[in-house]
Design an enzyme around this catalytic site. Sequence first.
Site, PDB file in Angstrom:
ATOM      1  N   SER A 269       0.460  -8.469   8.713  1.00 53.43           N
ATOM      2  CA  SER A 269      -0.645  -9.137   8.023  1.00 53.43           C
ATOM      3  C   SER A 269      -0.588 -10.629   8.350  1.00 53.43           C
ATOM      4  O   SER A 269       0.432 -11.131   8.804  1.00 53.43           O
ATOM      5  CB  SER A 269      -0.527  -8.939   6.510  1.00 53.43           C
ATOM      6  OG  SER A 269      -0.651  -7.581   6.168  1.00 53.43           O
ATOM      7  N   GLY A 270      -1.677 -11.310   8.082  1.00 53.91           N
ATOM      8  CA  GLY A 270      -1.688 -12.761   8.311  1.00 53.91           C
ATOM      9  C   GLY A 270      -2.897 -13.253   9.080  1.00 53.91           C
ATOM     10  O   GLY A 270      -2.902 -14.376   9.584  1.00 53.91           O
TER      11      GLY A 270
ATOM     12  N   GLU B 138      -5.632 -14.405   8.273  1.00 53.61           N
ATOM     13  CA  GLU B 138      -6.311 -15.610   7.768  1.00 53.61           C
ATOM     14  C   GLU B 138      -5.494 -16.865   8.045  1.00 53.61           C
ATOM     15  O   GLU B 138      -5.849 -17.959   7.601  1.00 53.61           O
ATOM     16  CB  GLU B 138      -6.568 -15.472   6.269  1.00 53.61           C
ATOM     17  CG  GLU B 138      -7.881 -14.791   5.920  1.00 53.61           C
ATOM     18  CD  GLU B 138      -8.002 -13.384   6.475  1.00 53.61           C
ATOM     19  OE1 GLU B 138      -7.079 -12.587   6.244  1.00 53.61           O
ATOM     20  OE2 GLU B 138      -8.996 -13.088   7.157  1.00 53.61           O
TER      21      GLU B 138
ATOM     22  N   ASP C 195     -15.888 -12.052   9.114  1.00 45.88           N
ATOM     23  CA  ASP C 195     -14.643 -11.487   8.560  1.00 45.88           C
ATOM     24  C   ASP C 195     -14.733  -9.969   8.427  1.00 45.88           C
ATOM     25  O   ASP C 195     -14.249  -9.391   7.451  1.00 45.88           O
ATOM     26  CB  ASP C 195     -14.305 -12.132   7.208  1.00 45.88           C
ATOM     27  CG  ASP C 195     -12.877 -11.828   6.759  1.00 45.88           C
ATOM     28  OD1 ASP C 195     -12.080 -11.348   7.593  1.00 45.88           O
ATOM     29  OD2 ASP C 195     -12.568 -12.049   5.575  1.00 45.88           O
TER      30      ASP C 195
ATOM     31  N   TRP D 244      -3.278  -4.248   9.447  1.00 45.12           N
ATOM     32  CA  TRP D 244      -2.676  -4.286   8.095  1.00 45.12           C
ATOM     33  C   TRP D 244      -2.959  -3.035   7.291  1.00 45.12           C
ATOM     34  O   TRP D 244      -2.742  -3.009   6.078  1.00 45.12           O
ATOM     35  CB  TRP D 244      -3.086  -5.545   7.356  1.00 45.12           C
ATOM     36  CG  TRP D 244      -4.531  -5.904   7.322  1.00 45.12           C
ATOM     37  CD1 TRP D 244      -5.215  -6.626   8.248  1.00 45.12           C
ATOM     38  CD2 TRP D 244      -5.476  -5.606   6.284  1.00 45.12           C
ATOM     39  NE1 TRP D 244      -6.521  -6.784   7.855  1.00 45.12           N
ATOM     40  CE2 TRP D 244      -6.706  -6.188   6.659  1.00 45.12           C
ATOM     41  CE3 TRP D 244      -5.398  -4.917   5.071  1.00 45.12           C
ATOM     42  CZ2 TRP D 244      -7.864  -6.079   5.867  1.00 45.12           C
ATOM     43  CZ3 TRP D 244      -6.532  -4.819   4.284  1.00 45.12           C
ATOM     44  CH2 TRP D 244      -7.732  -5.395   4.685  1.00 45.12           C
TER      45      TRP D 244
ATOM     46  N   THR E  80       1.886  -5.784   4.254  1.00 45.63           N
ATOM     47  CA  THR E  80       1.376  -5.048   3.093  1.00 45.63           C
ATOM     48  C   THR E  80       1.167  -3.567   3.400  1.00 45.63           C
ATOM     49  O   THR E  80       0.857  -2.787   2.511  1.00 45.63           O
ATOM     50  CB  THR E  80       0.004  -5.627   2.665  1.00 45.63           C
ATOM     51  OG1 THR E  80      -0.888  -5.581   3.783  1.00 45.63           O
ATOM     52  CG2 THR E  80       0.126  -7.061   2.188  1.00 45.63           C
TER      53      THR E  80
ATOM     54  N   ARG F   2       0.799  -1.238   0.000  1.00 43.86           N
ATOM     55  CA  ARG F   2       0.000   0.000   0.000  1.00 43.86           C
ATOM     56  C   ARG F   2       0.822   1.274   0.000  1.00 43.86           C
ATOM     57  O   ARG F   2       0.254   2.351   0.051  1.00 43.86           O
ATOM     58  CB  ARG F   2      -1.008  -0.038   1.147  1.00 43.86           C
ATOM     59  CG  ARG F   2      -1.923  -1.200   0.966  1.00 43.86           C
ATOM     60  CD  ARG F   2      -3.185  -1.216   1.744  1.00 43.86           C
ATOM     61  NE  ARG F   2      -3.789  -2.496   1.456  1.00 43.86           N
ATOM     62  CZ  ARG F   2      -3.458  -3.644   2.066  1.00 43.86           C
ATOM     63  NH1 ARG F   2      -2.578  -3.650   3.049  1.00 43.86           N
ATOM     64  NH2 ARG F   2      -4.005  -4.774   1.701  1.00 43.86           N
TER      65      ARG F   2
ATOM     66  N   ASP G 247     -13.163  -7.203   9.472  1.00 45.41           N
ATOM     67  CA  ASP G 247     -12.052  -6.394   9.995  1.00 45.41           C
ATOM     68  C   ASP G 247     -12.505  -4.954  10.217  1.00 45.41           C
ATOM     69  O   ASP G 247     -13.287  -4.417   9.432  1.00 45.41           O
ATOM     70  CB  ASP G 247     -10.907  -6.316   8.985  1.00 45.41           C
ATOM     71  CG  ASP G 247     -10.407  -7.649   8.490  1.00 45.41           C
ATOM     72  OD1 ASP G 247      -9.252  -7.943   8.735  1.00 45.41           O
ATOM     73  OD2 ASP G 247     -11.187  -8.374   7.832  1.00 45.41           O
TER      74      ASP G 247
END
Lengths: 153, 565
Positions: free
Chosen positions: B207-208, B210, B321, B260, B192, B148, B323
Amino acid sequence: MTMAQERSDLLSQLGLNVQNRAAIGRVLGTGSIGQATEGADGRMSATIRIRPDEIAWDPSILVMPHGGDIDLEIINDDLNTHCALLPSNGDRKFIWLVNHSRGRATLNLDGPGYYWFSSPTGNDEGRGLTGAIVVLGDVPPEARLDRPDQPRP
Amino acid sequence: MTVEYVDAGEAVDQAKLSGKLPGNEIAPPVVEGVDYERILNARSEPENWLTYYGTYDGQRYSALDQINTENVKRIGPAWIFQAGSSGIIAGASTYSFEATPIIVDGIMFLAGWDGWVWALNAKDGTEIWRYKHAVPFDVSLCCGNVNRGVAVAQGKVFVVTANAHVLALDATTGKRVWDKTYGDVRAGESATVAPLVVKNLVIVGSSGGEFGVRGHLDAFDIGSGEHQWRCYTIPKPGEPGSETWPADGEAWARGGANCWLTGTFDAETNLLYVGTGNPAPDFDGGVREGDNLYTDSIIAVDVDSGQIRWHYQCTPHDVWDYDSIAECILFEKDGRKLLGHFDKNGYFFVLDRTNGELVNITPFVDRITWGAITRDGRVTAKVYPDEEGVPVHFYPGPAGAKEWTHAAYSPKTELFYVPVQDVGATATRRRREFKESIPYWGAGVQVDIEDMTGSISAFDADGEEKWRWRNELPMCASVLATGGDLVFAGEPSGEFNALDARTGELLWQFQCGSGHHSSPSTYMVDGRQYIAVPVGWGGWAEGFLPGMLGAGHGSALIVFALPES
């Protein structure tokens, strides 16, 4: 379906590991495996070559014991011209490899994980000149999660 | 007879074969003078885009008004940068731009996928230098090979890599100054986020979510790269918030809550406002009974110590999910210091940013079926994957009514502009054992490919919708608001639009050739205003718009301006 034979025997029997027998080219990942040599200072070295009419890297999977710097000797024994595009932190490294030539590359790679390298000319990459560099090891202790050890596959 | 080998020499940097003229690979030292004070006062230099959101407040607003409602129909491409893609890369089918271009005194710093960073001449697009990190092919990426963007300060460009390193590059040469690992790729962590520079710190999140990791923020010293603090977003047993996790077992250790996306910052409160990610496993709440703090939360973090001062959880015990990573836009109203946050769960939250007290909560998308949140913040779940093997359909889908892509706020119109995705999904709970580095969702999930819509919607701070520009497809890219009373917004089908900030009227459109899923910025060089938009479809398209999974990729940064004459 034949499954019981040794992988290398079946690759050979079917002609997957040579040019223009089973497929048109050589299927990726069917080549040899080699390990880099580590010096006393942790710096690593290895030789990779292209043998006549194989259009494949030897080794096609190069294993580094850990992340860091590696000095490569790259030899083209083939009767045609190829090149190499190699992963390295900072920028990818490129070298032109005319017939019967020998060159060098210095790479810096993180571990763990693996990276592809290739000869980006014509369709060398599809014919078989795509190889992998595998880096073993773990991330530094300070980068790991503060949690109990977890099960892995 | 042995024939000597031809000497092929030493392999060279690929950039040497990119047509650069000798001496043109050094950028002027424009970043040398960028420090905390300048970033804090970034609003006073609208010719630059100094930090991720333009300013610390996350408004994504520029006071530049050379391009305005009267003349925007005359703008056209000034230059295009084509990044391209070659070789076998991680997530080879998912790469795309997701960056915000940073611009300092005529030099643009841009991050791509797979470890690319470029310094470009912001006036004509000429590449000055490039940095390419070698990203492992087998790194765990939930949502594509994306990045990003960068941060800049004190002569350096900061960027994270997919294998969870944070790098400092020399802003004039692109050479690495320091390199720190802050995540464990063997645990399924990656990175990211665009870093945020505050004071002497560069701040990054992991990140991570999932893959069943434990989320964290990290701060490093700008100069030395020395690690300063780590803030875990899941408490350990015994720490405050740990009572919201099962007392037995290790659900907390795999609980997610990754940060993230870049946070915002208020120098007066000395707090970072950061959204946290989903709990893990995403859709199987039975293995993690409780509210699961600090997942799906807005956390206020003391920037000096890394301590969480307050939190507000938008979706307790999330099983959809949802976020809460979306930006927290800082603004003032009636003398109160507030923040606005458009959550994946479909609600627009306004909080008092000094203490986390709820001020307003309003739905911003038409279809919300997962549950309901009352005006006073009480959450009732209605539809969720509960029984093993039983499909459950709900709105919004797991990408949310607004994904990570950003809303904007114009202090001139006092309106928020939000890209809305009205898409549902079906989840079927499928319990599985946790294994490190293996995706840990706890369900099979399919996002709808029909019956979807989208909009750019304008809301005031009370949550009243003022206008809506409707689109047949969900809107999946960040919005930019300007002093020219314009709102720029890209479509998944490639159109880049300028809307009237006061009415939502479409004033200008350009087909960019590939979908938008990144963040435009604006800047001025030599008296000419430019609008820069990274273009290219990819990323987590199966999550936010699978109905366009077959659309072509792209890899262009397109920069628009008024004609010079």
